[in-house]
Write an enzyme that holds these catalytic residues in place. Structure first.
Site, PDB file in Angstrom:
ATOM      1  N   ARG A   1       0.817  -1.223   0.000  1.00 27.19           N
ATOM      2  CA  ARG A   1       0.000   0.000   0.000  1.00 27.19           C
ATOM      3  C   ARG A   1       0.844   1.262   0.000  1.00 27.19           C
ATOM      4  O   ARG A   1       0.330   2.345   0.278  1.00 27.19           O
ATOM      5  CB  ARG A   1      -0.952  -0.020   1.190  1.00 27.19           C
TER       6      ARG A   1
ATOM      7  N   HIS B   1      -7.325  -7.332 -15.007  1.00 24.52           N
ATOM      8  CA  HIS B   1      -8.340  -7.615 -13.985  1.00 24.52           C
ATOM      9  C   HIS B   1      -9.655  -7.704 -14.745  1.00 24.52           C
ATOM     10  O   HIS B   1     -10.206  -6.694 -15.164  1.00 24.52           O
ATOM     11  CB  HIS B   1      -8.320  -6.462 -12.974  1.00 24.52           C
TER      12      HIS B   1
ATOM     13  N   ASP C   1      -2.871 -12.439  -4.577  1.00 24.95           N
ATOM     14  CA  ASP C   1      -3.668 -11.203  -4.604  1.00 24.95           C
ATOM     15  C   ASP C   1      -3.721 -10.607  -3.193  1.00 24.95           C
ATOM     16  O   ASP C   1      -4.760 -10.084  -2.755  1.00 24.95           O
ATOM     17  CB  ASP C   1      -5.060 -11.434  -5.181  1.00 24.95           C
TER      18      ASP C   1
ATOM     19  N   HIS D   1      -6.096  -4.657   4.276  1.00 21.91           N
ATOM     20  CA  HIS D   1      -7.030  -3.564   4.551  1.00 21.91           C
ATOM     21  C   HIS D   1      -6.996  -3.250   6.032  1.00 21.91           C
ATOM     22  O   HIS D   1      -6.670  -4.110   6.854  1.00 21.91           O
ATOM     23  CB  HIS D   1      -8.465  -3.936   4.146  1.00 21.91           C
TER      24      HIS D   1
HETATM   25 ZN   LIG Z   1      -7.884  -7.557  -9.534  1.00 25.99          ZN
HETATM   26 ZN   LIG Z   2      -5.273  -7.522  -7.234  1.00 24.72          ZN
END
Ligand SMILES: [Zn+2]
Ligand SMILES: [Zn+2]
Length: 433
Positions: free
Chosen positions: A71, A186, A312, A316
């Protein structure tokens, strides 16, 4: 990381499984000057070498995760390049590709260079930045791909969102072909998926949540395969989640189209049933699908239609995941559970052999993304994952090196764990329990 003269490291007596050399043998690996000096033969320890006893463990070329969300820049409270790269080595990953949906977006050479340097400074896993396809990932203007390649970008994507314009994807594939890098998509038709919170089906109907149909993904899968056929560019399809997607990739590969595909550890292990009880740690995009999809994804891995296993990894903030299900952000952390999940659901259930699993986690990611590693052949980088596929452990998110705690596997019993991780011939992680 120590900068003094690097000592030799001798990995002694492990079971070396290296599909890049067709090797599965008990023997030694000698690392010298950051590279593999020898692999397989039993050798005497050179003077001053660090000897690591690998008896009973698997010695594998280092795992590479080509789909990781760090991030930084922008949300260092959620994850930094350093904490993400630390989590990676704790999970057995020696390299990772960092997605560009940062704040600001990694869409220029300065930001690509920044992420790369932060990775080098951290001294854990190697960090390979992705560049964005479009400026600010807005889908309007193609970013300066050539400059980003020069700064260290290894691939391009607007991940987090799809490239809605087929014309832009066509152009990106043409440019990327000139640079010999993949363009990663994506796959999500927003006109079908917008507002959706989980897979569209009986469970979404029962829970009263808006669903995302499989076609939202599959329409993009076939569109991009056709554009790869038109351009000759390399399309890499991210986080496939449906049976139909596997069938479409198979169709493309049978025709010699330049398409590769990845699947996430959560999509081969969990179904939409995990959403029951409105568990926001089971909310991700694409969503968890049905048992039929899980089986097709596993089969796709086994027969090579799906090339890579990825995480992935998407940390968060706790507060954000505490919202109501429909409003909670998508994504889960995965770097520190992936090996355990893959061993538990693929290796021990007989879906993949040990060599196939290592191939999908190490050799193929290196090959598909043109990265160093993925092999313990002499002269290769000294990136090694030493793991115990039989070690049983229970996931405790509070122990993660990642700042993210959002995992659907908390409290789950997994079998298979990284024990020692080396990058460039140096130990960067050693399990303590
Ligand atoms: Zn994605
Ligand atoms: Zn992703």
């Amino acid at each position: 990381m120590s900068r003094d003269v690097q000592r030799d490291v001798l990995l002694k007596g492990g079971r070396i499984v290296d599909p890049s050399q067709g090797m599965d043998t008990v023997g030694d690996v000698l690392l010298r000057g950051g590279l593999v000096e020898s692999c397989g033969a039993v050798v005497a320890a050179p003077d001053g070498a660090d000897v690591i006893d690998c008896a009973g463990l698997i010695v594998s070329p280092g795992f590479i995760d080509v789909h990781v969300h760090l991030r930084e820049p922008g949300r260092e409270d959620v994850e930094t390049v350093a904490t993400g790269a630390h989590a990676a080595v704790a999970g057995g990953f020696t390299g990772l590709c960092a997605m560009p949906n940062t704040k600001p977006v990694t869409d220029n050479q300065a930001t690509v260079g920044f992420v790369k340097r932060r990775g080098e400074d951290a001294g854990y896993a190697r960090v390979y930045p992705y560049g964005a396809i479009s400026v600010s990932q807005k889908g309007d203007t193609l970013a300066e791909m050539g400059e980003m390649v020069a700064a260290g970008a290894v691939a391009f994507t607007d991940d987090g969102r799809p490239v809605e314009s087929a014309h832009m994807m066509r152009t990106a594939l043409e440019y990327a072909r000139a640079f010999n890098v993949p363009v990663a998509e994506h796959c999500e038709d927003m006109s079908l998926a917008r507002g959706g919170a989980m897979n569209e089906g009986v469970v979404s109907a029962r829970l009263g949540l808006k669903g995302i149909p499989a076609e939202a993904e599959e329409i993009y899968v076939i569109r991009d395969i056709l554009l790869a056929r038109r351009t000759g560019g390399h399309i890499h399809l991210c986080h496939l989640s449906t049976k139909g997607s596997v069938e479409l990739v198979r169709w493309g590969k049978e025709r010699g189209i330049n398409v590769t595909a990845e699947v996430c550890s959560h999509h081969i292990s969990l179904t939409e049933d995990a959403v029951e009880g409105y568990n926001t740690n089971a909310k991700m995009n694409p969503p968890l699908r049905t048992a039929v999809d899980v089986q097709a994804l596993q089969q796709g891995l086994a027969d090579g239609t799906i090339d890579l296993l990825v995480t992935d990894h998407a940390p968060h903030h706790y507060d954000e995941k505490e919202r109501e299900f429909a409003d909670a952000p998508n994504g889960i952390v995965g770097l520190e559970t992936a090996l355990g999940v893959n061993c538990t659901y693929l290796l021990h259930r007989g879906v993949l052999s040990l060599a196939q699993m290592i191939d999908a986690m190490s050799c193929k990611p290196a090959r598909v993304f043109h990265l160093p590693g993925g092999s313990l052949a002499r002269g290769q980088v000294g990136d090694v994952t030493i793991f115990d596929p039989s070690r049983a452990w229970t996931v405790d998110a509070s122990r993660f090196k990642s700042k993210g705690r959002n995992t659907p596997y908390g409290g789950h019993a997994l079998t298979g764990q990284a024990r020692i991780t080396l990058v460039g011939g140096r130990v960067v992680y050693r399990a303590t329990d």
